[in-house]
Design a protein around this motif. Sequence first.
Motif, PDB file in Angstrom:
ATOM      1  N   LEU A 120      -5.118   6.509  -2.623  1.00 34.12           N
ATOM      2  CA  LEU A 120      -5.662   5.723  -1.423  1.00 34.12           C
ATOM      3  C   LEU A 120      -4.811   6.834  -0.262  1.00 34.12           C
ATOM      4  CD1 LEU A 120      -3.073   3.050  -2.244  1.00 34.12           C
ATOM      5  CD2 LEU A 120      -5.299   3.157  -1.887  1.00 34.12           C
ATOM      6  N   SER A 121      -5.350   7.829  -0.544  1.00 33.01           N
ATOM      7  CA  SER A 121      -4.402   9.463   0.308  1.00 33.01           C
ATOM      8  C   SER A 121      -5.666  10.305   0.218  1.00 33.01           C
ATOM      9  CB  SER A 121      -4.007  10.061  -0.080  1.00 33.01           C
ATOM     10  OG  SER A 121      -2.466   9.562  -0.803  1.00 33.01           O
ATOM     11  N   LEU A 171       0.337  -0.946  -0.115  1.00 37.06           N
ATOM     12  CA  LEU A 171       0.087   0.162  -0.017  1.00 37.06           C
ATOM     13  C   LEU A 171       0.652   1.318  -0.044  1.00 37.06           C
ATOM     14  CD1 LEU A 171      -2.894  -0.999   2.460  1.00 37.06           C
ATOM     15  CD2 LEU A 171      -2.927  -0.265  -0.053  1.00 37.06           C
ATOM     16  N   THR A 172       2.141   1.242   0.806  1.00 42.42           N
ATOM     17  CA  THR A 172       2.909   2.690   0.660  1.00 42.42           C
ATOM     18  C   THR A 172       3.776   2.538  -0.522  1.00 42.42           C
ATOM     19  OG1 THR A 172       3.393   1.708   3.289  1.00 42.42           O
ATOM     20  CG2 THR A 172       4.913   3.662   1.887  1.00 42.42           C
ATOM     21  N   ARG A 186      -4.948   4.889   3.357  1.00 40.49           N
ATOM     22  CA  ARG A 186      -4.139   3.333   3.907  1.00 40.49           C
ATOM     23  C   ARG A 186      -3.729   4.006   4.392  1.00 40.49           C
ATOM     24  NH1 ARG A 186       1.400   5.876   2.977  1.00 40.49           N
ATOM     25  NH2 ARG A 186       0.790   7.208   2.374  1.00 40.49           N
ATOM     26  N   THR A 242      -6.426   9.008   5.881  1.00 41.32           N
ATOM     27  CA  THR A 242      -6.166   8.626   5.175  1.00 41.32           C
ATOM     28  C   THR A 242      -7.144   6.637   4.600  1.00 41.32           C
ATOM     29  OG1 THR A 242      -4.190   7.819   4.767  1.00 41.32           O
ATOM     30  CG2 THR A 242      -4.798   9.885   4.408  1.00 41.32           C
ATOM     31  N   SER A 256       0.932   4.233  -3.195  1.00 40.74           N
ATOM     32  CA  SER A 256       0.588   4.988  -3.037  1.00 40.74           C
ATOM     33  C   SER A 256       1.232   6.283  -3.811  1.00 40.74           C
ATOM     34  CB  SER A 256       0.565   5.099  -1.439  1.00 40.74           C
ATOM     35  OG  SER A 256       1.953   5.754  -1.292  1.00 40.74           O
ATOM     36  N   ASP A 315       4.801   7.288   7.250  1.00 35.26           N
ATOM     37  CA  ASP A 315       5.690   5.432   6.814  1.00 35.26           C
ATOM     38  C   ASP A 315       6.421   4.604   7.772  1.00 35.26           C
ATOM     39  OD1 ASP A 315       3.503   5.990   5.047  1.00 35.26           O
ATOM     40  OD2 ASP A 315       4.681   7.032   3.470  1.00 35.26           O
ATOM     41  N   VAL A 337      -3.708   0.879   7.452  1.00 41.92           N
ATOM     42  CA  VAL A 337      -2.585   0.011   8.270  1.00 41.92           C
ATOM     43  C   VAL A 337      -3.110  -0.711   9.151  1.00 41.92           C
ATOM     44  CG1 VAL A 337      -0.513   1.173   8.931  1.00 41.92           C
ATOM     45  CG2 VAL A 337      -1.529   1.079   6.700  1.00 41.92           C
TER      46      VAL A 337
END
Length: 664
Positions: free
Chosen positions: A322-323, A312-313, A336, A334, A316, A614, A340
């Motif tokens: 995703l944000s 996912l990171t 994402r 967000t 993005s 992150d 998480v």
Amino acid sequence: MERTAPPSSRPRTSTAFAAVRSRQRGAAVTETVSRSTAARDDSLSPLDRVLYALFARHADARRHERARRAYRGTDLRVGFDLYLARVYGASWLAAFTLALPLPFVVLALPTTTIDGWVAFAESVVPLAESLPVPPVPRLVVGVVAAGVAGIGVKRAVIVLGGRYLRWVAAARQANIDRTLPGAVRYLHVLASGSDGRREMLRRVADTDAYGETAVSLRKALNTAAMTGNVNEGLRRVARDTPAQNTLAPFLLKFREHADQGSDALRNYLQMESRMLGHQQERARRRAEGFLELLAEIFIVLLVLPALLVIILTVMSVIAPGLSTPVPTPVGTTTLRGLIVYASGAFILAVGLGAASLVATIRPPDQTVAYDRPETTLTTFATATTNPASATLGFLPAGVLAALLAALVGANVVDVVLAGYVAYAVPVGVVAVRRARLDGAKDRELKDFVHAVSGHVSLGRPFPEAVEHVARDVDLGPLSGDVADLALNLRLTTPNTGTDEDLRTAALDRFVRHVGTPMAEQTIGLVIGALDAGSDTGTVFETLQSEVGRLYHEKRALRSGMLVYVAVGWTTALLVVGITVATGGHVFDGFAQLSSMSDLSGVAIDPQAVDLERDRYRIYVTTQATMLASGWFAGTASRGRYEALLHSGLLVAVCHAVFAGVGLI
């Protein structure tokens, strides 16, 4: 008067049918007596009386036949009719609790919400837009919804009540299957004595180590006391027990061989103990196979969330969606970030579930239960020797560590983890030290039994044999308990020799001081067998094989579980390596790519990769994996107390690695 054909001329099918009808009539009479007794019982609360008067009639309904059969396999202290009346009362309470406010909720809903639901229904139901449906008042919709929801909840509670009875019966069946082999071996030793079958069954029924098997035998003896016939008590328990494949045939065959004489009963018990031992070994192998499958699933479920967070990171950078901000009860994050943190919660749930399953698979007779002292002062005084006391005694250390972490400016996650480590590691260390002491006592207990058996085989009385062993044999951590036992066994009356009550009290004191399941199962056998007048040589011959078998099972279980301890630690360290490598190298590369998007001409959100944010999120996910892996490894090793030690150590290792490479 109706004439009955001789047994030889009656068809076998009609005989079986008559037997079934007789059992059904007996069960019906029992339940009728139970209902009438419940109705006359002055100990019932006013609420139970009201529920009984309103709902007890449902106990005779055909739809509850399955629940009635499951109830016979339970050991509930209330009658089936009263239990069912309580379930019906709870179902009506749940239905009204949900249904009454529902119309007011519908009336209070915004019009846009109602219109959205209607549009969704029209899009789902075929041809709904073309149907001429007139407008329905909100009050009518609320009343209909309340009725449907109330009926559904009421029915669900009733079904859950029947399901609960089946769960209890299944749990009793598992306990009986586990404890029956030991009870049969005990009966075999008692069969060499002078006790009758009623006294033999009473000695097993009074031994707590045999769990639900002892409870079933107590029910048989209580029925025998009311009917005056032991065979009738055994027959009824065999009919109602949930262990129809193990306990039921044993009780019926026990009754049959007991009628044939003591020699036939002794030979049968010897053969049955061997057969049940083989069945128990096969069940243990099946449990080991299930544990292997559980370990494989556990690895997959723990590694996948960590990989998902990394993916996912990375995505993005090229997926701005995703944000997208997402409002939550604790603030805005967000999409994402929501995934998480949901992954972290999922990891913790997987860890708790896997640890619970491992604890269920572990044989209860291989698990030591520690009791906390009654007074607070004694609890804190024994915090370094008793794991149950340590769970309370080290709470101040955890709170102090969390406060210190907060004072130095740590984030919320590190504050909680610091308190957890400061609390969990000392408790786990105390548990490991106590487990090693108990293991040493069990090892010496095996040598103690063999030494005493050798003296008894030479013709020495039991108290004199114990005294010789206490004086001549070094038993390590068990030496003090054996010396105390020898001293207590010397308390004899001058005329009658060793007092049986004093001997029993001395052995009970010895079992309490040793405090291990093996001591309870082996020395308890000696207590009952000697009091029953069994042959001393036979008792200690059986005791040697029993203590050897139990010690071998304990060592085999310990060796087998160490594999899953290694699985938990390997999975945890693997996830740490993956996340550290990703956070230290991959994230840096994508952060540089995001910052140079204007020069390269590639449309990338400059805020897509925030190294500090992150890395913190992947740190949280990794720490959740450490907790889950530690719970799994510790429970597989020795139980819940050691689960605290393994999880605390893994959390500390993870923090040290992330801080050492500069990721936090």
